[in-house]
Design a protein around this motif. Sequence first.
Motif, PDB file in Angstrom:
ATOM      1  N   CYS A  28      10.396  34.376  34.108  1.00  0.00           N
ATOM      2  CA  CYS A  28      11.826  34.098  34.242  1.00  0.00           C
ATOM      3  C   CYS A  28      12.249  32.884  33.426  1.00  0.00           C
ATOM      4  O   CYS A  28      13.449  32.614  33.326  1.00  0.00           O
ATOM      5  N   LEU A  29      11.292  32.165  32.852  1.00  0.00           N
ATOM      6  CA  LEU A  29      11.607  30.952  32.101  1.00  0.00           C
ATOM      7  C   LEU A  29      11.043  31.022  30.692  1.00  0.00           C
ATOM      8  O   LEU A  29       9.897  31.449  30.480  1.00  0.00           O
ATOM      9  N   PHE A  30      11.875  30.563  29.755  1.00  0.00           N
ATOM     10  CA  PHE A  30      11.493  30.483  28.354  1.00  0.00           C
ATOM     11  C   PHE A  30      11.980  29.123  27.833  1.00  0.00           C
ATOM     12  O   PHE A  30      13.048  28.645  28.226  1.00  0.00           O
ATOM     13  N   VAL A  31      11.212  28.527  26.954  1.00  0.00           N
ATOM     14  CA  VAL A  31      11.640  27.284  26.319  1.00  0.00           C
ATOM     15  C   VAL A  31      11.450  27.433  24.821  1.00  0.00           C
ATOM     16  O   VAL A  31      10.786  28.358  24.329  1.00  0.00           O
ATOM     17  N   GLY A  32      12.035  26.513  24.081  1.00  0.00           N
ATOM     18  CA  GLY A  32      11.878  26.583  22.641  1.00  0.00           C
ATOM     19  C   GLY A  32      12.598  25.476  21.926  1.00  0.00           C
ATOM     20  O   GLY A  32      12.987  24.462  22.526  1.00  0.00           O
ATOM     21  N   ARG A  33      12.776  25.718  20.644  1.00  0.00           N
ATOM     22  CA  ARG A  33      13.469  24.750  19.788  1.00  0.00           C
ATOM     23  C   ARG A  33      14.475  25.494  18.932  1.00  0.00           C
ATOM     24  O   ARG A  33      14.229  26.626  18.506  1.00  0.00           O
ATOM     25  N   GLY A  34      15.606  24.851  18.703  1.00  0.00           N
ATOM     26  CA  GLY A  34      16.624  25.441  17.858  1.00  0.00           C
ATOM     27  C   GLY A  34      17.312  24.380  17.029  1.00  0.00           C
ATOM     28  O   GLY A  34      17.294  23.191  17.363  1.00  0.00           O
ATOM     29  N   VAL A  35      17.936  24.831  15.950  1.00  0.00           N
ATOM     30  CA  VAL A  35      18.707  23.947  15.073  1.00  0.00           C
ATOM     31  C   VAL A  35      20.138  24.465  15.060  1.00  0.00           C
ATOM     32  O   VAL A  35      20.407  25.552  14.536  1.00  0.00           O
ATOM     33  N   PRO A  36      21.076  23.713  15.642  1.00  0.00           N
ATOM     34  CA  PRO A  36      22.446  24.213  15.736  1.00  0.00           C
ATOM     35  C   PRO A  36      23.216  24.053  14.430  1.00  0.00           C
ATOM     36  O   PRO A  36      22.948  23.143  13.638  1.00  0.00           O
ATOM     37  N   ASN A  37      24.173  24.923  14.235  1.00  0.00           N
ATOM     38  CA  ASN A  37      25.119  24.790  13.120  1.00  0.00           C
ATOM     39  C   ASN A  37      26.514  25.030  13.684  1.00  0.00           C
ATOM     40  O   ASN A  37      26.853  26.147  14.068  1.00  0.00           O
TER      41      ASN A  37
END
Length: 668
Positions: A28-37
């Motif tokens: 039920c849980l996921f984590v990560g990294r993102g780069v917003p624009n």
Amino acid sequence: MALEAQGGGFVLTLGDTTILEHGADAPCLFVGRGVPNIEGARGHYEIDDYVVERIALRHAEIDGGTIRLAPHEGAPWVLALRIAAEGGNAEIAFEALDPAINRLWLRVPAQPGEHVWGGGEQFSYFDMAGRHFPLWTSEPGVGRDKSTLLTWQCDQKGAGGDYYHTNYPQPTWISSRRYALHVDTSAYAAFDFRHPGFHEIEVWEVPARIELWARPRFTGIVTALSDRFGRQPPLPEWLLKGAVIGLKDGAESFERLKAYEAAGVAISGLWCEDWVGLRITSFGNRLFWDWQWNADRYPDLPARIAELDARGIRFLGYVNPYLAVDGPLYAEAAANGYLVMRPDADEPYVIDFGEFDCGHVDFTNPRAAAWFADTIIGGNLIDFGLSGWMADFGEYLPIDVRLANGMDGMRAHNAWPALWAEVNAKGVAGRGKTGEALFFMRSGYSGAQRHCPMLWAGDQSVDFSRHDGIGTVICAALSAGLLGNAYSHSDIGGYTSLFDTIRTPELAMRWSEMAAFTAMMRTHEGNRPRLNTQMDSDPQVLAHFARMTRIYAYLAPYLRKLSDEAVATGLPVQRPLFLHFEDDPHTYAIQTAYLYGADLLVAPVIEAGRSDWSTYLPAGADWVHVWSGETHKGGQDVTVPAPFGQPPVFYRAGSPDAALFAGLSALG
């Protein structure tokens, strides 16, 4: 709340409701990294995210009330959850054990046929089931239906929108499974209700916590949310006397107001947003954004305000959080370090609003917030004689700013409307006028409820269109009302007139009918006053409007009762039908009718060319049609005549206020 280990995973329940269900094969849980624009201009934003990685946390271990999660057994722990509960309230606190994490996704079990409401103030869909809702405060856009010509035309200028755009988002929902969930974050977030098996929450940070409330009845959930986010004071007594008339015609506004009085309009206030003066641009007349009386535009205004007061009419104005660079208040704010700064230079962040530039007061600076609250709100508005004002904007904070408290612009953006509301509320409180002076806002976010005494639905198009026009303000009031905003209203007749969209007499009259059964009646001339029907530009429209204001004033005892109830319980003035008829599932998705309190059902005519109207009457009560006196059994659709002046309104048979409601038909 109960936390139970189950088959290598866990199940988290609140009462009888499963909140989280986790297993290695179905995490039920996921984590990560993102780069917003994010690209923004004048309150409109294009938002994109490059997801570098999204990792399922399949391995979990439970230690008392703490859950630690990792991608797989033997991998380092990357996230910890701590569970706490008391009665029907619960909290899941999050801790990122890997500092590189800046994205989190959480799945909450869903059920077939489940309804979900909330998301802040939504304009297109009250029941959010089956759709995706980004939560970012912005201009809603002119044209929010991608299939229409208006939206296409506005998209060419960067001013169009979509069904989920809103001035007032909030990461909170209420489920028909009788629980509410709130994500404690001001970061960009999104709710995704499209999967039949789960609701997915996306947050562009690891949030501080998720809060939960479970109650046996929906009214209890609304009260719990109002306890959490704050209550509004009672409506001021002066407001209940009639409509607030919006005119922006300089000194001529006072003469025009006399025509309203002569027509028998019940008037509580005169609202002149141009009290600060005008700026002439190629786009037309704009307000001069320097928040003090402009004597050229309104000569002898203090004396005029006193004259109005002697007639029992209050004077209202306009303010927003920006300061024009060519006004004296900007120079004062800049000299004292009160403005939002550029990230790359020691100078104020100046925003182009179309042929004039403005600085933005930094409300994270306590000295700046206090200056605005005391000098502008307290001094220039209240001490000058204003009893209320539109506190506009709040959605425009750029993300690339430098703030006094060091807060990141991405997190400050959503939080800004609540800070803006707090500044206004402190200015009012500083003059001892809470519950007496009334300001109204279109922007909001979590916590604005405890500061903002009245919402207004923003800049609707002057038409009957499904996603932009008159009907959207019902959806707005119902969604925001569930989350603790007891009072809501709209510009009667709408505001935005672009391309071939022009306010007609029919629209003005139908909108007046609806507004008579809301917390506040207020007219607005719109962005193109000379091209659009005004309440005083057509004798039939003015006579009709006068009657509807008398209906509003006649119902003042009932509205006072609803206001007292809002103060005590947080229940809104305008309520979804299911709030008092939750045993009738037909009421759960209705967004074209509402309960005005518990005992009046209002189904405004929101289509052009109609002389009758159909609505659903909830099961469990008999309903009396106000104008004919005919009684209808609940649990069915009914069609009634709906000539101008007789909007479809029904009262619950046996209501303690039945005699008051029955008297509506006698009003001339």
